[in-house]
Design a protein around this motif. Structure first.
Motif, PDB file in Angstrom:
ATOM      1  N   MET A  18       0.848  -1.182   0.000  1.00 38.71           N
ATOM      2  CA  MET A  18       0.000   0.000   0.000  1.00 38.71           C
ATOM      3  C   MET A  18       0.889   1.238   0.000  1.00 38.71           C
ATOM      4  SD  MET A  18      -3.051  -1.190  -0.071  1.00 38.71           S
ATOM      5  CE  MET A  18      -3.995   0.266   0.344  1.00 38.71           C
ATOM      6  N   LEU A  19       0.839   1.984  -1.072  1.00 40.87           N
ATOM      7  CA  LEU A  19       1.626   3.203  -1.182  1.00 40.87           C
ATOM      8  C   LEU A  19       0.822   4.369  -0.630  1.00 40.87           C
ATOM      9  CD1 LEU A  19       3.093   2.737  -4.776  1.00 40.87           C
ATOM     10  CD2 LEU A  19       4.160   2.191  -2.590  1.00 40.87           C
ATOM     11  N   ASN A  20       1.416   5.078   0.281  1.00 43.26           N
ATOM     12  CA  ASN A  20       0.728   6.199   0.905  1.00 43.26           C
ATOM     13  C   ASN A  20       1.755   7.235   1.318  1.00 43.26           C
ATOM     14  OD1 ASN A  20      -1.287   7.769   1.920  1.00 43.26           O
ATOM     15  ND2 ASN A  20      -1.444   6.683   3.860  1.00 43.26           N
ATOM     16  N   ARG A  21       1.453   8.494   1.030  1.00 40.11           N
ATOM     17  CA  ARG A  21       2.355   9.572   1.423  1.00 40.11           C
ATOM     18  C   ARG A  21       1.969  10.087   2.793  1.00 40.11           C
ATOM     19  NH1 ARG A  21       1.361  10.878  -4.000  1.00 40.11           N
ATOM     20  NH2 ARG A  21      -0.329  12.234  -3.317  1.00 40.11           N
ATOM     21  N   LEU A  30       1.711  19.500  -2.725  1.00 40.15           N
ATOM     22  CA  LEU A  30       0.758  20.577  -2.984  1.00 40.15           C
ATOM     23  C   LEU A  30       1.472  21.910  -3.153  1.00 40.15           C
ATOM     24  CD1 LEU A  30      -2.162  21.577  -3.196  1.00 40.15           C
ATOM     25  CD2 LEU A  30      -2.188  21.784  -0.696  1.00 40.15           C
ATOM     26  N   PHE A  31       2.481  22.162  -2.326  1.00 40.49           N
ATOM     27  CA  PHE A  31       3.244  23.412  -2.433  1.00 40.49           C
ATOM     28  C   PHE A  31       3.974  23.481  -3.772  1.00 40.49           C
ATOM     29  CE2 PHE A  31       7.358  25.570  -1.948  1.00 40.49           C
ATOM     30  CZ  PHE A  31       6.919  26.850  -1.632  1.00 40.49           C
ATOM     31  N   PHE A  32       4.578  22.358  -4.190  1.00 36.17           N
ATOM     32  CA  PHE A  32       5.318  22.343  -5.450  1.00 36.17           C
ATOM     33  C   PHE A  32       4.392  22.579  -6.635  1.00 36.17           C
ATOM     34  CE2 PHE A  32       6.895  19.923  -9.120  1.00 36.17           C
ATOM     35  CZ  PHE A  32       8.107  20.572  -9.324  1.00 36.17           C
ATOM     36  N   ILE A  33       3.227  21.910  -6.647  1.00 36.60           N
ATOM     37  CA  ILE A  33       2.276  22.087  -7.742  1.00 36.60           C
ATOM     38  C   ILE A  33       1.749  23.523  -7.772  1.00 36.60           C
ATOM     39  CG2 ILE A  33       0.020  21.376  -8.613  1.00 36.60           C
ATOM     40  CD1 ILE A  33       0.594  18.579  -7.559  1.00 36.60           C
ATOM     41  N   SER A  34       1.462  24.067  -6.577  1.00 40.64           N
ATOM     42  CA  SER A  34       0.977  25.455  -6.515  1.00 40.64           C
ATOM     43  C   SER A  34       2.031  26.427  -7.018  1.00 40.64           C
ATOM     44  CB  SER A  34       0.578  25.797  -5.079  1.00 40.64           C
ATOM     45  OG  SER A  34      -0.424  24.925  -4.603  1.00 40.64           O
ATOM     46  N   LEU A  35       3.293  26.178  -6.660  1.00 43.72           N
ATOM     47  CA  LEU A  35       4.378  27.052  -7.111  1.00 43.72           C
ATOM     48  C   LEU A  35       4.521  27.011  -8.621  1.00 43.72           C
ATOM     49  CD1 LEU A  35       6.759  28.902  -6.379  1.00 43.72           C
ATOM     50  CD2 LEU A  35       8.186  26.853  -6.150  1.00 43.72           C
ATOM     51  N   MET A  36       4.460  25.815  -9.192  1.00 43.34           N
ATOM     52  CA  MET A  36       4.547  25.687 -10.647  1.00 43.34           C
ATOM     53  C   MET A  36       3.366  26.374 -11.327  1.00 43.34           C
ATOM     54  SD  MET A  36       7.346  24.119 -11.443  1.00 43.34           S
ATOM     55  CE  MET A  36       8.067  25.099 -10.099  1.00 43.34           C
ATOM     56  N   GLY A  37       2.176  26.261 -10.725  1.00 45.73           N
ATOM     57  CA  GLY A  37       1.004  26.926 -11.290  1.00 45.73           C
ATOM     58  C   GLY A  37       1.155  28.436 -11.297  1.00 45.73           C
ATOM     59  N   VAL A  38       1.696  28.984 -10.195  1.00 45.98           N
ATOM     60  CA  VAL A  38       1.899  30.433 -10.119  1.00 45.98           C
ATOM     61  C   VAL A  38       2.914  30.896 -11.156  1.00 45.98           C
ATOM     62  CG1 VAL A  38       2.795  32.285  -8.660  1.00 45.98           C
ATOM     63  CG2 VAL A  38       1.230  30.593  -7.698  1.00 45.98           C
ATOM     64  N   ILE A  39       4.005  30.141 -11.300  1.00 46.32           N
ATOM     65  CA  ILE A  39       5.043  30.504 -12.272  1.00 46.32           C
ATOM     66  C   ILE A  39       4.483  30.497 -13.691  1.00 46.32           C
ATOM     67  CG2 ILE A  39       7.236  29.745 -13.280  1.00 46.32           C
ATOM     68  CD1 ILE A  39       8.050  28.790 -10.503  1.00 46.32           C
ATOM     69  N   MET A  40       3.660  29.482 -14.007  1.00 40.77           N
ATOM     70  CA  MET A  40       3.084  29.405 -15.345  1.00 40.77           C
ATOM     71  C   MET A  40       2.028  30.486 -15.593  1.00 40.77           C
ATOM     72  SD  MET A  40       2.719  25.284 -15.807  1.00 40.77           S
ATOM     73  CE  MET A  40       4.175  24.223 -15.723  1.00 40.77           C
ATOM     74  N   PHE A  41       1.415  30.968 -14.520  1.00 42.00           N
ATOM     75  CA  PHE A  41       0.382  31.993 -14.679  1.00 42.00           C
ATOM     76  C   PHE A  41       0.977  33.392 -14.807  1.00 42.00           C
ATOM     77  CE2 PHE A  41      -2.717  34.974 -12.707  1.00 42.00           C
ATOM     78  CZ  PHE A  41      -3.721  34.857 -13.651  1.00 42.00           C
ATOM     79  N   LEU A  42       2.230  33.580 -14.399  1.00 38.94           N
ATOM     80  CA  LEU A  42       2.831  34.915 -14.403  1.00 38.94           C
ATOM     81  C   LEU A  42       2.849  35.563 -15.793  1.00 38.94           C
ATOM     82  CD1 LEU A  42       5.791  34.567 -11.854  1.00 38.94           C
ATOM     83  CD2 LEU A  42       3.635  35.818 -11.583  1.00 38.94           C
ATOM     84  N   PRO A  43       3.222  34.866 -16.871  1.00 35.13           N
ATOM     85  CA  PRO A  43       3.168  35.534 -18.188  1.00 35.13           C
ATOM     86  C   PRO A  43       1.763  35.997 -18.575  1.00 35.13           C
ATOM     87  CG  PRO A  43       4.482  33.526 -18.303  1.00 35.13           C
ATOM     88  CD  PRO A  43       3.818  33.525 -16.970  1.00 35.13           C
ATOM     89  N   MET A  44       0.752  35.214 -18.213  1.00 34.02           N
ATOM     90  CA  MET A  44      -0.614  35.625 -18.504  1.00 34.02           C
ATOM     91  C   MET A  44      -0.984  36.864 -17.698  1.00 34.02           C
ATOM     92  SD  MET A  44      -2.435  31.874 -18.536  1.00 34.02           S
ATOM     93  CE  MET A  44      -4.044  32.640 -18.720  1.00 34.02           C
ATOM     94  N   LEU A  45      -0.583  36.877 -16.427  1.00 32.39           N
ATOM     95  CA  LEU A  45      -0.871  38.027 -15.588  1.00 32.39           C
ATOM     96  C   LEU A  45      -0.159  39.277 -16.098  1.00 32.39           C
ATOM     97  CD1 LEU A  45      -2.205  39.146 -13.039  1.00 32.39           C
ATOM     98  CD2 LEU A  45      -0.179  38.428 -11.743  1.00 32.39           C
ATOM     99  N   PHE A  46       1.067  39.111 -16.580  1.00 32.57           N
ATOM    100  CA  PHE A  46       1.818  40.248 -17.112  1.00 32.57           C
ATOM    101  C   PHE A  46       1.132  40.806 -18.361  1.00 32.57           C
ATOM    102  CE2 PHE A  46       5.366  42.105 -19.568  1.00 32.57           C
ATOM    103  CZ  PHE A  46       5.782  43.052 -18.637  1.00 32.57           C
ATOM    104  N   THR A  47       0.591  39.917 -19.206  1.00 34.47           N
ATOM    105  CA  THR A  47      -0.143  40.360 -20.396  1.00 34.47           C
ATOM    106  C   THR A  47      -1.394  41.133 -20.013  1.00 34.47           C
ATOM    107  OG1 THR A  47       0.660  38.425 -21.621  1.00 34.47           O
ATOM    108  CG2 THR A  47      -1.253  39.584 -22.517  1.00 34.47           C
TER     109      THR A  47
END
Length: 295
Positions: A18-21, A30-47
């Motif tokens: 049973m694999l469990n984190r 969750l922090f890593f995914i959120s950070l990547m999401g923010v980084i990818m959203f920055l160019p859109m926000l700048f536009t």
């Protein structure tokens, strides 16, 4: 004896792992995914920020990310520039809708109709055709630009909508993606439909297409983004046939005083594909969650 044999088999059965984190692992992920999401959203926000910046804020150095004095002047200037064009703005929008609509629908239909027999039927030359399509994925668009132009000109399609729409039908990636999804459909499902009297076209439309909905929705998104941003290239010479991206690009290329209107153009061109992607993505996730099939 039978009971002893059963107990012996149970003992030999390997234990399931049973694999469990841990909570910390989930929080870190969750922090890593959120950070990547923010980084990818920055160019859109700048536009988005640039579209509402006054002209003087665009030339600050170092550049400011957020707008200080938001204004709608960039959109008003864009409207004034478009009103001076001798071709109505609505004509550019109509051209883009025609190219995008017919190109997307045709690409999905032709890719799926070609992938279905390759995936579920055996015929001479099947593997050769598949390898040719896979090999074509290696060629960049610049390599095939001259052959495409020669073929379109020979067919008499130059300077027509078909010059942009027809090449969109033959993108190899769409065929390859549809073929891989159709491969996952159980043959027993298709055979049962044939035994009930369904013809091949009915099997394709009523059985195959609903069960590969994630594939053709993904194709729709990808092809929509490509065709929405097309300029017509070397195929469309008449100004009445030019798409929206070409018209807006000509406005931006005027001079430095049009940078504000250019920022508004960037937001307009970005907002439609992003909205289309968000709406389609929810349907893709829902379909993927409910369309799992096994033999």
């Amino acid at each position: 004896m039978a009971k002893k044999e059963t107990l012996r088999r149970i003992k030999r059965k390997p234990k399931e792992v049973m694999l469990n984190r841990s909570i910390a692992g989930n929080a870190g992920l969750l922090f890593f995914i959120s950070l990547m999401g923010v980084i990818m959203f920055l160019p859109m926000l700048f536009t988005i920020m640039n579209a509402f910046k006054p002209l003087d804020e665009m030339f600050y150095f170092p550049p400011r990310f957020f707008v200080r004095n938001p204004t709608m002047d960039n959109f008003f200037d864009l409207g004034v520039l478009l009103s001076t064009s001798w071709v109505p703005f609505s004509r550019y929008v109509l051209n883009t809708l025609i190219i995008t609509g017919f190109g997307v629908v045709g690409h999905v239909l032709i890719s799926s109709m070609a992938a279905y027999p390759i995936s579920k039927h055996d015929f001479p030359g099947q593997k050769v055709l598949l390898r040719m399509v896979v090999l074509s994925l290696m060629f960049a668009g610049a390599v095939t630009a001259i052959p495409n132009y020669i073929i379109i000109s020979a067919l008499g399609m130059n300077n027509t909508y078909l010059a942009v729409i027809v090449p969109a039908f033959s993108y190899s990636l769409g065929f390859y993606l549809m073929k891989n999804f159709i491969d996952q459909l159980p043959d027993s499902l298709l055979e049962s439909a044939r035994m009930d009297g369904a013809k091949e076209l009915r099997v394709y439309w009523s059985i195959v297409m609903p069960n590969v909905k994630p594939a053709w929705l993904t194709l729709t998104i990808l092809q929509f983004q490509v065709l929405w941003g097309t300029t017509g290239g070397q195929f469309l010479r008449s100004e009445q046939l030019k798409p929206l991206n070409y018209a807006l690009g000509q406005i931006v290329a005027g001079n430095i005083a049009r940078q504000g209107a250019g920022s508004a153009v960037g937001l307009i061109m970005m907002s439609v594909p992003v909205t289309f992607f968000i709406v389609s993505q929810s349907k893709i996730l829902q379909t993927m969650a409910t369309s799992g099939m096994k033999e």
